[in-house]
Design an enzyme around this catalytic site. Structure first.
Site, PDB file in Angstrom:
ATOM      1  N   TYR A  70      35.617  74.152   4.716  1.00  0.00           N
ATOM      2  CA  TYR A  70      37.044  73.461   4.702  1.00  0.00           C
ATOM      3  C   TYR A  70      37.881  73.700   5.948  1.00  0.00           C
ATOM      4  CZ  TYR A  70      35.783  72.154  -0.089  1.00  0.00           C
ATOM      5  OH  TYR A  70      35.106  71.306  -1.170  1.00  0.00           O
ATOM      6  N   ASN A 105      39.119  60.323  -1.518  1.00  0.00           N
ATOM      7  CA  ASN A 105      39.158  61.240  -0.251  1.00  0.00           C
ATOM      8  C   ASN A 105      40.056  62.084  -0.584  1.00  0.00           C
ATOM      9  OD1 ASN A 105      37.190  59.319   0.741  1.00  0.00           O
ATOM     10  ND2 ASN A 105      38.974  58.142   1.935  1.00  0.00           N
ATOM     11  N   VAL A 106      40.052  63.399   0.092  1.00  0.00           N
ATOM     12  CA  VAL A 106      40.844  64.309   0.015  1.00  0.00           C
ATOM     13  C   VAL A 106      41.533  64.619   1.246  1.00  0.00           C
ATOM     14  CG1 VAL A 106      39.248  65.706  -1.724  1.00  0.00           C
ATOM     15  CG2 VAL A 106      38.925  66.105   0.721  1.00  0.00           C
ATOM     16  N   ASP A 107      41.673  63.766   2.359  1.00  0.00           N
ATOM     17  CA  ASP A 107      42.076  64.302   3.483  1.00  0.00           C
ATOM     18  C   ASP A 107      43.502  63.923   3.888  1.00  0.00           C
ATOM     19  OD1 ASP A 107      39.995  61.185   4.760  1.00  0.00           O
ATOM     20  OD2 ASP A 107      42.150  61.335   3.735  1.00  0.00           O
ATOM     21  N   HIS A 122      39.621  63.133  -6.505  1.00  0.00           N
ATOM     22  CA  HIS A 122      38.952  64.504  -6.190  1.00  0.00           C
ATOM     23  C   HIS A 122      39.970  65.690  -5.223  1.00  0.00           C
ATOM     24  CE1 HIS A 122      35.304  61.740  -5.725  1.00  0.00           C
ATOM     25  NE2 HIS A 122      35.649  62.009  -7.087  1.00  0.00           N
ATOM     26  N   GLY A 191      34.655  51.352   1.518  1.00  0.00           N
ATOM     27  CA  GLY A 191      34.256  52.486   2.211  1.00  0.00           C
ATOM     28  C   GLY A 191      33.621  53.496   1.212  1.00  0.00           C
ATOM     29  N   SER A 193      30.105  54.687  -1.029  1.00  0.00           N
ATOM     30  CA  SER A 193      28.692  54.498  -1.239  1.00  0.00           C
ATOM     31  C   SER A 193      28.407  54.046  -3.002  1.00  0.00           C
ATOM     32  CB  SER A 193      27.690  55.523  -1.100  1.00  0.00           C
ATOM     33  OG  SER A 193      28.065  56.712  -1.638  1.00  0.00           O
ATOM     34  N   GLU A 219      27.617  48.534   5.075  1.00  0.00           N
ATOM     35  CA  GLU A 219      26.277  48.044   4.516  1.00  0.00           C
ATOM     36  C   GLU A 219      26.375  47.775   3.008  1.00  0.00           C
ATOM     37  OE1 GLU A 219      24.277  51.886   5.472  1.00  0.00           O
ATOM     38  OE2 GLU A 219      24.958  52.753   3.635  1.00  0.00           O
ATOM     39  N   ALA A 235      35.738  48.759   7.814  1.00  0.00           N
ATOM     40  CA  ALA A 235      37.189  48.585   7.314  1.00  0.00           C
ATOM     41  C   ALA A 235      38.385  48.507   8.469  1.00  0.00           C
ATOM     42  CB  ALA A 235      37.355  49.659   6.542  1.00  0.00           C
TER      43      ALA A 235
HETATM   44  C1  BV8 Z   1      31.708  65.405 -13.125  1.00  0.00           C
HETATM   45  C2  BV8 Z   1      35.874  66.681  -3.018  1.00  0.00           C
HETATM   46  C3  BV8 Z   1      31.634  65.939 -15.419  1.00  0.00           C
HETATM   47  C4  BV8 Z   1      35.217  67.923  -2.537  1.00  0.00           C
HETATM   48  C5  BV8 Z   1      33.721  65.160  -4.085  1.00  0.00           C
HETATM   49  C6  BV8 Z   1      23.159  62.814 -11.351  1.00  0.00           C
HETATM   50  C7  BV8 Z   1      23.184  61.693 -11.266  1.00  0.00           C
HETATM   51  C8  BV8 Z   1      24.231  61.078 -11.422  1.00  0.00           C
HETATM   52  C9  BV8 Z   1      25.482  61.753 -11.336  1.00  0.00           C
HETATM   53  C10 BV8 Z   1      25.420  63.223 -11.457  1.00  0.00           C
HETATM   54  C11 BV8 Z   1      24.036  63.791 -11.291  1.00  0.00           C
HETATM   55  N1  BV8 Z   1      24.214  65.024 -11.002  1.00  0.00           N
HETATM   56  C12 BV8 Z   1      25.712  65.326 -11.248  1.00  0.00           C
HETATM   57  C13 BV8 Z   1      26.298  64.118 -11.362  1.00  0.00           C
HETATM   58  C14 BV8 Z   1      27.648  63.942 -11.358  1.00  0.00           C
HETATM   59  C15 BV8 Z   1      28.402  64.137 -10.059  1.00  0.00           C
HETATM   60  C16 BV8 Z   1      27.920  62.879  -8.905  1.00  0.00           C
HETATM   61  O1  BV8 Z   1      28.143  61.791  -9.247  1.00  0.00           O
HETATM   62  N2  BV8 Z   1      26.938  63.371  -8.282  1.00  0.00           N
HETATM   63  C17 BV8 Z   1      26.457  62.695  -7.370  1.00  0.00           C
HETATM   64  C18 BV8 Z   1      26.107  62.945  -6.005  1.00  0.00           C
HETATM   65  C19 BV8 Z   1      25.084  61.880  -7.828  1.00  0.00           C
HETATM   66  N3  BV8 Z   1      29.760  63.854 -10.087  1.00  0.00           N
HETATM   67  C20 BV8 Z   1      30.403  65.234 -10.585  1.00  0.00           C
HETATM   68  O2  BV8 Z   1      29.942  66.268 -10.396  1.00  0.00           O
HETATM   69  C21 BV8 Z   1      31.837  64.776 -10.873  1.00  0.00           C
HETATM   70  N4  BV8 Z   1      32.109  65.701 -11.765  1.00  0.00           N
HETATM   71  O3  BV8 Z   1      30.948  64.703 -13.074  1.00  0.00           O
HETATM   72  O4  BV8 Z   1      31.943  66.405 -14.051  1.00  0.00           O
HETATM   73  C22 BV8 Z   1      32.227  67.120 -16.236  1.00  0.00           C
HETATM   74  C23 BV8 Z   1      32.895  66.360 -17.281  1.00  0.00           C
HETATM   75  C24 BV8 Z   1      33.732  67.301 -18.158  1.00  0.00           C
HETATM   76  C25 BV8 Z   1      33.534  68.708 -17.819  1.00  0.00           C
HETATM   77  C26 BV8 Z   1      32.810  69.483 -16.924  1.00  0.00           C
HETATM   78  C27 BV8 Z   1      31.886  68.411 -16.044  1.00  0.00           C
HETATM   79  C28 BV8 Z   1      32.762  65.381  -9.400  1.00  0.00           C
HETATM   80  C29 BV8 Z   1      32.667  64.471  -8.340  1.00  0.00           C
HETATM   81  C30 BV8 Z   1      33.473  64.787  -7.207  1.00  0.00           C
HETATM   82  C31 BV8 Z   1      32.810  65.746  -6.144  1.00  0.00           C
HETATM   83  N5  BV8 Z   1      33.837  65.962  -5.110  1.00  0.00           N
HETATM   84  N6  BV8 Z   1      34.630  65.415  -2.969  1.00  0.00           N
HETATM   85  C32 BV8 Z   1      35.298  67.757  -1.242  1.00  0.00           C
HETATM   86  O5  BV8 Z   1      35.551  66.515  -0.568  1.00  0.00           O
HETATM   87  O6  BV8 Z   1      34.886  68.791  -0.471  1.00  0.00           O
HETATM   88  S1  BV8 Z   1      32.751  64.172  -3.866  1.00  0.00           S
HETATM   89  C33 BV8 Z   1      32.937  63.383  -2.503  1.00  0.00           C
HETATM   90  O7  BV8 Z   1      31.970  62.089  -2.495  1.00  0.00           O
HETATM   91  C34 BV8 Z   1      33.995  62.791  -1.687  1.00  0.00           C
HETATM   92  O8  BV8 Z   1      35.253  62.771  -2.414  1.00  0.00           O
HETATM   93  C35 BV8 Z   1      33.775  61.291  -1.475  1.00  0.00           C
HETATM   94  O9  BV8 Z   1      34.728  60.634  -1.264  1.00  0.00           O
HETATM   95  C36 BV8 Z   1      32.876  61.267  -2.430  1.00  0.00           C
HETATM   96  C37 BV8 Z   1      32.095  59.859  -2.585  1.00  0.00           C
HETATM   97  O10 BV8 Z   1      31.382  59.593  -1.496  1.00  0.00           O
HETATM   98  P1  BV8 Z   1      31.936  58.397  -0.814  1.00  0.00           P
HETATM   99  O11 BV8 Z   1      33.430  58.335  -0.632  1.00  0.00           O
HETATM  100  O12 BV8 Z   1      31.252  57.156  -1.139  1.00  0.00           O
HETATM  101  O13 BV8 Z   1      31.256  58.481   0.634  1.00  0.00           O
HETATM  102  P2  BV8 Z   1      29.825  58.539   1.194  1.00  0.00           P
HETATM  103  O14 BV8 Z   1      29.719  59.162   2.381  1.00  0.00           O
HETATM  104  O15 BV8 Z   1      28.766  58.625   0.111  1.00  0.00           O
HETATM  105  O16 BV8 Z   1      29.921  56.998   1.480  1.00  0.00           O
HETATM  106  C38 BV8 Z   1      30.581  56.205   2.621  1.00  0.00           C
HETATM  107  C39 BV8 Z   1      30.471  54.840   2.487  1.00  0.00           C
HETATM  108  O17 BV8 Z   1      31.257  54.282   3.719  1.00  0.00           O
HETATM  109  C40 BV8 Z   1      28.997  54.357   2.742  1.00  0.00           C
HETATM  110  O18 BV8 Z   1      28.747  53.297   1.884  1.00  0.00           O
HETATM  111  C41 BV8 Z   1      29.340  53.606   4.281  1.00  0.00           C
HETATM  112  O19 BV8 Z   1      28.535  52.657   4.351  1.00  0.00           O
HETATM  113  C42 BV8 Z   1      30.641  53.233   4.510  1.00  0.00           C
HETATM  114  N7  BV8 Z   1      31.053  53.190   5.704  1.00  0.00           N
HETATM  115  C43 BV8 Z   1      31.176  54.026   6.767  1.00  0.00           C
HETATM  116  N8  BV8 Z   1      31.856  53.864   7.677  1.00  0.00           N
HETATM  117  C44 BV8 Z   1      32.665  52.602   7.314  1.00  0.00           C
HETATM  118  C45 BV8 Z   1      32.131  52.369   5.757  1.00  0.00           C
HETATM  119  N9  BV8 Z   1      32.705  50.985   5.074  1.00  0.00           N
HETATM  120  C46 BV8 Z   1      33.625  50.405   5.945  1.00  0.00           C
HETATM  121  N10 BV8 Z   1      34.042  50.552   7.147  1.00  0.00           N
HETATM  122  C47 BV8 Z   1      33.572  51.967   7.890  1.00  0.00           C
HETATM  123  N11 BV8 Z   1      33.964  52.102   9.181  1.00  0.00           N
END
Ligand code: BV8
Length: 260
Positions: A70, A105-107, A122, A191, A193, A219, A235
């Site tokens: 962090y 985002n958290v930034d 988040h 932005g 996934s 994408e 974006a």
């Molecule tokens: C919960 C904070 C329940 C921390 C983050 C199995 C299957 C499905 C789901 C799950 C599973 N196992 C577990 C789960 C649930 C899990 C989940 O969804 N996991 C995923 C990985 C499968 N979710 C959780 O655990 C959530 N909690 O479900 O709790 C519960 C309920 C009651 C009681 C108890 C429990 C909590 C999720 C939050 C996690 N924390 N962040 C930190 O940042 O340190 S998540 C993290 O991912 C960030 O916040 C981020 O924002 C977020 C999502 O990712 P994206 O923002 O989409 O980023 P990514 O890199 O993936 O994609 C970027 C995109 O931008 C791409 O598409 C790319 O093409 C595009 N891009 C790039 N450049 C550009 C662009 N687009 C435009 N312009 C550009 N220039």
């Protein structure tokens, strides 16, 4: 109908008719500020993925390692500046009567760009939270003197005030976002996934509630086939042109002679 790049007049007119607009952003909106995305090529840190470190279990087993991650991210964000995508979203908010920005985002870059009330699903990397008293502390944009930091009043570990994998989202933030998604006329999804739940369900809630849903991404994503239109592009380029086209269209409508 997908518009591989650019912004069609039909899309602009459709969005300009929206009274209630929601914008949902993910890490991609900050990537042009130099912040690595989570699942992009440079989404790793010292060979760890976000899912390895952004968990209560990782924090319990090695709080210093998690805090070093962090610290690395906070310093990178401190050196970054909002990019034209953040600014375009802040400008869009000013031109809308009923607007909500929901971010994964958290930034904190949306607020730095002028967005007035981003719903942070988040959490926020600029806050810490006492693991015992749950009190919040602001974190500096300079390196912390001790890692892991401890609560000044009770001595317990301070954790980042973000939502880790396996943790519930802040109920008030998620409820407000869910209600807005259910009630909006249009949603811009920028932005993300669309892999992380429950945030990734919001565009589908909007779509199922009758909203016009447009994503902006470099994408196609998991939701591209489920929403109305995907604008493939950065974006920081697509949003400014979309927002200025919207402003022109709204201005033209306002200057049209009113038919009695
Ligand atoms: C919960 C904070 C329940 C921390 C983050 C199995 C299957 C499905 C789901 C799950 C599973 N196992 C577990 C789960 C649930 C899990 C989940 O969804 N996991 C995923 C990985 C499968 N979710 C959780 O655990 C959530 N909690 O479900 O709790 C519960 C309920 C009651 C009681 C108890 C429990 C909590 C999720 C939050 C996690 N924390 N962040 C930190 O940042 O340190 S998540 C993290 O991912 C960030 O916040 C981020 O924002 C977020 C999502 O990712 P994206 O923002 O989409 O980023 P990514 O890199 O993936 O994609 C970027 C995109 O931008 C791409 O598409 C790319 O093409 C595009 N891009 C790039 N450049 C550009 C662009 N687009 C435009 N312009 C550009 N220039």
């Amino acid at each position: 109908m997908d518009s591989p790049s650019g912004v069609t007049q039909e899309l602009v007119e459709r969005l300009s008719r929206a009274d209630r607009l929601v914008v949902l952003t993910g890490a991609g909106v900050s990537s042009e500020s130099g912040i690595p995305t989570f699942r992009g090529r440079n989404g790793l840190w010292e060979n760890y993925g976000a899912e390895d470190l952004a968990t209560w279990e990782a924090f319990q087993s090695d709080p210093e390692l998690v805090w070093r991650w962090y610290e690395y991210r906070r310093q990178m964000i401190a050196d970054a500046t909002p990019n034209p995508a953040h600014t375009a979203i802040a400008d869009l908010e000013k031109s809308c009567d009923d607007f909500m920005l929901v971010t994964q985002n958290v930034d904190g870059l949306h607020a730095r760009a002028g967005s007035t009330n981003p719903i942070e699903l988040h959490g926020n990397i600029w806050r810490g939270r006492c693991t015992k008293e749950q009190t919040l502390v602001d974190l500096p944009d300079t390196p912390l003197s001790e890692l892991p930091p401890r609560c000044k009043s009770c001595g317990a570990l301070i954790r980042p005030d973000v939502v880790w994998f396996g943790e519930p989202l802040p109920p008030e933030a998620y409820d407000a976002s869910y209600d807005a998604a259910s009630d909006c006329d249009a949603m811009l999804v920028v932005g993300t996934s669309a892999l992380v739940r429950p945030a990734s369900s919001l565009p589908l809630v909007a779509k199922h509630s009758g909203a016009f849903v447009v994503e902006v991404n470099t994408e196609y994503t998991a939701i591209s086939v489920l929403i109305d239109t995907t604008l493939i592009g950065r974006a920081g380029e697509v949003l400014p042109s979309l927002v200025s086209a919207l402003a022109e269209t709204r201005a033209a409508v306002q200057t049209e002679p009113q038919t009695t």
